[in-house]
Write a protein that holds these residues in place. Structure first.
Motif, short mmCIF file in Angstrom:
data_model
loop_
_atom_site.label_atom_id
_atom_site.label_comp_id
_atom_site.label_asym_id
_atom_site.label_seq_id
_atom_site.Cartn_x
_atom_site.Cartn_y
_atom_site.Cartn_z
N TYR A 196 0.88 -1.26 -0.07
CA TYR A 196 0.12 0.18 -0.07
C TYR A 196 0.93 1.16 -0.29
CZ TYR A 196 -3.57 3.50 0.89
OH TYR A 196 -4.24 4.51 1.11
N ILE A 197 1.61 1.37 0.84
CA ILE A 197 2.35 2.87 1.16
C ILE A 197 3.35 2.79 0.02
CG2 ILE A 197 4.08 3.80 2.45
CD1 ILE A 197 3.15 2.71 4.97
N GLU A 198 4.03 1.93 -0.46
CA GLU A 198 4.94 1.84 -1.74
C GLU A 198 4.09 2.40 -2.81
OE1 GLU A 198 8.19 -0.81 -4.39
OE2 GLU A 198 7.11 -1.61 -2.73
N ASN A 199 2.95 1.69 -3.14
CA ASN A 199 2.29 2.17 -4.29
C ASN A 199 1.58 3.59 -4.36
OD1 ASN A 199 2.62 -0.35 -5.50
ND2 ASN A 199 0.67 -1.32 -4.63
N ALA A 200 1.20 4.06 -2.75
CA ALA A 200 0.83 5.17 -2.73
C ALA A 200 1.86 6.35 -3.15
CB ALA A 200 0.13 5.41 -1.30
N PHE A 201 2.97 6.04 -2.82
CA PHE A 201 4.18 7.04 -3.16
C PHE A 201 4.37 6.72 -4.40
CE2 PHE A 201 6.51 7.39 1.27
CZ PHE A 201 5.29 7.69 2.00
N GLY A 202 3.89 6.06 -5.28
CA GLY A 202 4.25 6.03 -6.69
C GLY A 202 4.97 4.86 -7.29
N GLY A 203 4.89 3.73 -6.41
CA GLY A 203 5.72 2.68 -6.85
C GLY A 203 7.16 2.59 -7.65
N ASP A 204 7.28 2.30 -8.62
CA ASP A 204 8.45 2.57 -9.51
C ASP A 204 8.96 3.93 -9.52
OD1 ASP A 204 8.70 -0.21 -9.39
OD2 ASP A 204 8.12 -0.41 -11.73
N ILE A 274 4.17 9.81 5.83
CA ILE A 274 3.69 8.92 6.73
C ILE A 274 2.87 9.26 7.80
CG2 ILE A 274 4.44 6.68 8.15
CD1 ILE A 274 5.22 6.47 5.35
N GLN A 275 3.04 10.38 8.64
CA GLN A 275 2.29 10.79 9.55
C GLN A 275 0.79 11.28 8.94
OE1 GLN A 275 3.64 13.23 12.58
NE2 GLN A 275 1.62 14.56 12.54
N VAL A 276 0.61 11.80 7.74
CA VAL A 276 -0.45 12.03 7.05
C VAL A 276 -1.06 10.81 6.60
CG1 VAL A 276 -1.40 13.23 4.95
CG2 VAL A 276 0.13 14.32 6.18
N MET A 277 -0.44 9.89 5.84
CA MET A 277 -0.89 8.69 5.43
C MET A 277 -1.61 7.63 6.33
SD MET A 277 0.63 6.07 2.57
CE MET A 277 0.75 7.44 1.44
N SER A 278 -0.82 7.64 7.62
CA SER A 278 -1.27 6.79 8.64
C SER A 278 -2.57 7.31 9.47
CB SER A 278 -0.09 6.27 9.40
OG SER A 278 0.28 7.49 10.16
N ALA A 315 -4.98 6.99 4.28
CA ALA A 315 -5.42 5.76 3.68
C ALA A 315 -7.00 5.86 4.26
CB ALA A 315 -4.83 4.62 4.18
N GLU A 316 -7.85 5.25 3.37
CA GLU A 316 -9.40 5.11 3.41
C GLU A 316 -9.74 4.15 4.84
OE1 GLU A 316 -11.53 4.07 0.22
OE2 GLU A 316 -10.99 5.96 -1.05
N SER A 320 -12.36 6.99 9.99
CA SER A 320 -13.80 6.48 10.33
C SER A 320 -14.35 7.51 11.04
CB SER A 320 -13.54 5.26 11.29
OG SER A 320 -13.01 5.77 12.48
N GLU A 321 -15.59 7.47 11.48
CA GLU A 321 -16.47 8.63 12.25
C GLU A 321 -15.89 8.77 13.50
OE1 GLU A 321 -20.34 7.84 12.42
OE2 GLU A 321 -20.85 7.48 10.43
N GLU A 322 -15.17 7.67 14.07
CA GLU A 322 -14.60 8.07 15.27
C GLU A 322 -13.11 8.83 15.31
OE1 GLU A 322 -15.66 5.23 14.31
OE2 GLU A 322 -17.50 5.12 15.45
N ARG A 323 -12.60 8.42 14.06
CA ARG A 323 -11.28 9.00 13.61
C ARG A 323 -11.27 9.49 12.13
NH1 ARG A 323 -6.14 8.43 16.29
NH2 ARG A 323 -4.31 9.06 14.88
N PRO A 324 -11.77 10.78 12.26
CA PRO A 324 -11.85 11.34 10.50
C PRO A 324 -10.38 11.73 10.37
CG PRO A 324 -12.60 12.76 12.37
CD PRO A 324 -12.26 11.76 13.11
N ALA A 325 -10.18 12.04 9.03
CA ALA A 325 -9.03 12.30 8.44
C ALA A 325 -8.66 13.63 9.14
CB ALA A 325 -9.12 12.32 6.86
N LEU A 326 -7.13 13.64 9.57
CA LEU A 326 -6.98 14.74 10.17
C LEU A 326 -6.23 15.79 9.57
CD1 LEU A 326 -5.34 12.65 13.52
CD2 LEU A 326 -7.33 13.72 13.34
N TYR A 327 -5.71 15.56 8.19
CA TYR A 327 -4.97 16.50 7.46
C TYR A 327 -5.58 16.75 6.30
CZ TYR A 327 -1.45 15.30 11.24
OH TYR A 327 -1.06 14.86 12.58
#
Length: 358
Positions: A196-204, A274-278, A315-316, A320-327
């Motif tokens: 996931y992270i590798e692909n989200a960063f652009g893979g190759d 990584i802080q944003v993505m996680s 990452a989707e 969640s409702e309890e922890r919405p996206a922070l950034y």
């Protein structure tokens, strides 16, 4: 953004000139000096995370899980860890350190051929940011693009020492393998698909940059820093530290903790992306570098970053409702402009991206 706001002074030249007092532009405000007490436990002893990676993807499931848990705890609680048995050749690490020491020991005129500009930072440099009158760091550096390969500008890679280009390429190759392994481990720990992270960063097309940091001897190390307090703007950083003198400090629970590097180790540092993505499950670590009056210092950093035009967001699966996206979502190109303009500034940049932040 096209040129530095003031004449660039090479810190190594200042150091070698025999000055007994550092120029005013290197003197930090009192609250930013190395001996200033931030917290009530300034001198507390802390064992920083040290992780043996040999079982990370081995055949023993118990040892694998234990290693994964150690990485998880370090990324959540500290934002960094020291790694041993990491798969990067110790002999190659020694060669890489030596080739860059040899470069910084070249005559100034030879190094000046690679002088950089703030448009890319690629080449030989001595400052970050283009704010006029900023407090400067007591360090010189050499910055290179490593990945994707299409961004490598061989004319910017030093021809002296003669082995420099070969060593950088070989060292980078081994560190990229380590980075890929760690990104998989982090993805699994976060409950995401392994890639996931590798692909989200652009893979190759994921980005990687190399920076050799040189910290000359300083006559007044208590007044300045080799590198100002900051969190790394990218994904993760693999740092080959200075084993001779402990220079890296990390901020933990309000106190600056000095990292005493284990010989042969590499330091893994979590960056802002990584802080944003996680969704802030993993924390980027605020850190800085001190200098020494008796010894020069050298460290080598490989920065692994998202492809510059990709939008990075939580990452989707971690929203969640309890922890919405922070950034706020943002491309890495847009994000790193801040450091190119203003230079290091603690964790103010990442915190400014929080929703509902004025």
């Amino acid at each position: 953004m096209m040129s530095w706001p003031e004449q660039v002074v090479r810190v190594q030249s200042l150091s070698e000139s025999g000055i007994r007092a550092i120029p005013d532009q290197y003197i930090r405000p009192l609250s930013e000096r190395p001996l200033f007490k931030l917290g009530s436990q300034f001198h507390r002893h802390v064992d920083v995370p040290l992780i043996d990676l040999q079982h990370l993807f081995g055949k023993d499931p118990t040892l694998h899980l234990d290693t994964l848990n150690r990485i998880s705890n370090a990324c959540r609680d500290w934002g960094f860890f020291q790694a041993v048995n990491h798969g990067v050749s110790h002999e190659l690490m020694t060669r890489a350190r030596q080739v860059w020491r040899d470069f910084f020991n070249l005559p100034l005129q030879a190094k000046q051929e690679y002088a950089n500009a703030p448009t890319t930072y690629e080449g030989y440099g001595s400052r970050l940011g283009v704010v006029k009158g900023a407090v400067l760091d007591w360090s010189d550096y050499f910055f290179l693009h490593y990945l994707p390969v299409s961004l490598r500008n061989q004319s910017k890679w030093p021809m002296q020492p003669s082995s420099c280009r070969e060593v950088v390429a070989e060292y980078g190759c081994q560190v990229v393998k380590l980075c890929t392994t760690l990104l998989k481990a982090m993805s699994i720990d976060l409950g995401l698909k392994e890639e996931y992270i590798e692909n989200a960063f652009g893979g190759d097309n994921m980005g990687a940059c190399f920076r050799a940091n040189f910290y000359p001897k300083c006559p007044q190390p208590e007044l300045t820093l080799g590198l100002s307090s900051h969190s790394d703007p990218g994904g993760i950083t693999i740092l080959l530290p200075d084993y001779d003198v402990a220079r890296l400090q990390v901020l933990n629970d309000g106190d600056w903790i000095t990292v005493n590097p284990v010989p042969g180790s590499l330091i893994v540092i979590i960056g802002d992306q990584i802080q944003v993505m996680s969704n802030a499950i993993y924390k980027s670590v605020e850190h800085r570098v001190t200098v020494n009056s008796a010894k020069d210092g050298l460290s080598l950093a490989m920065f692994f970053n998202p492809k510059s035009d990709l939008v990075i967001e939580a990452a989707e699966e971690l929203v969640s409702e309890e922890r919405p996206a922070l950034y706020e979502a943002m491309t890495f190109d847009h994000y790193r402009v801040h450091m190119r303009m203003k230079g290091p500034c603690g964790k103010k940049r990442i915190e400014s991206l929080k929703f509902n932040t004025p």
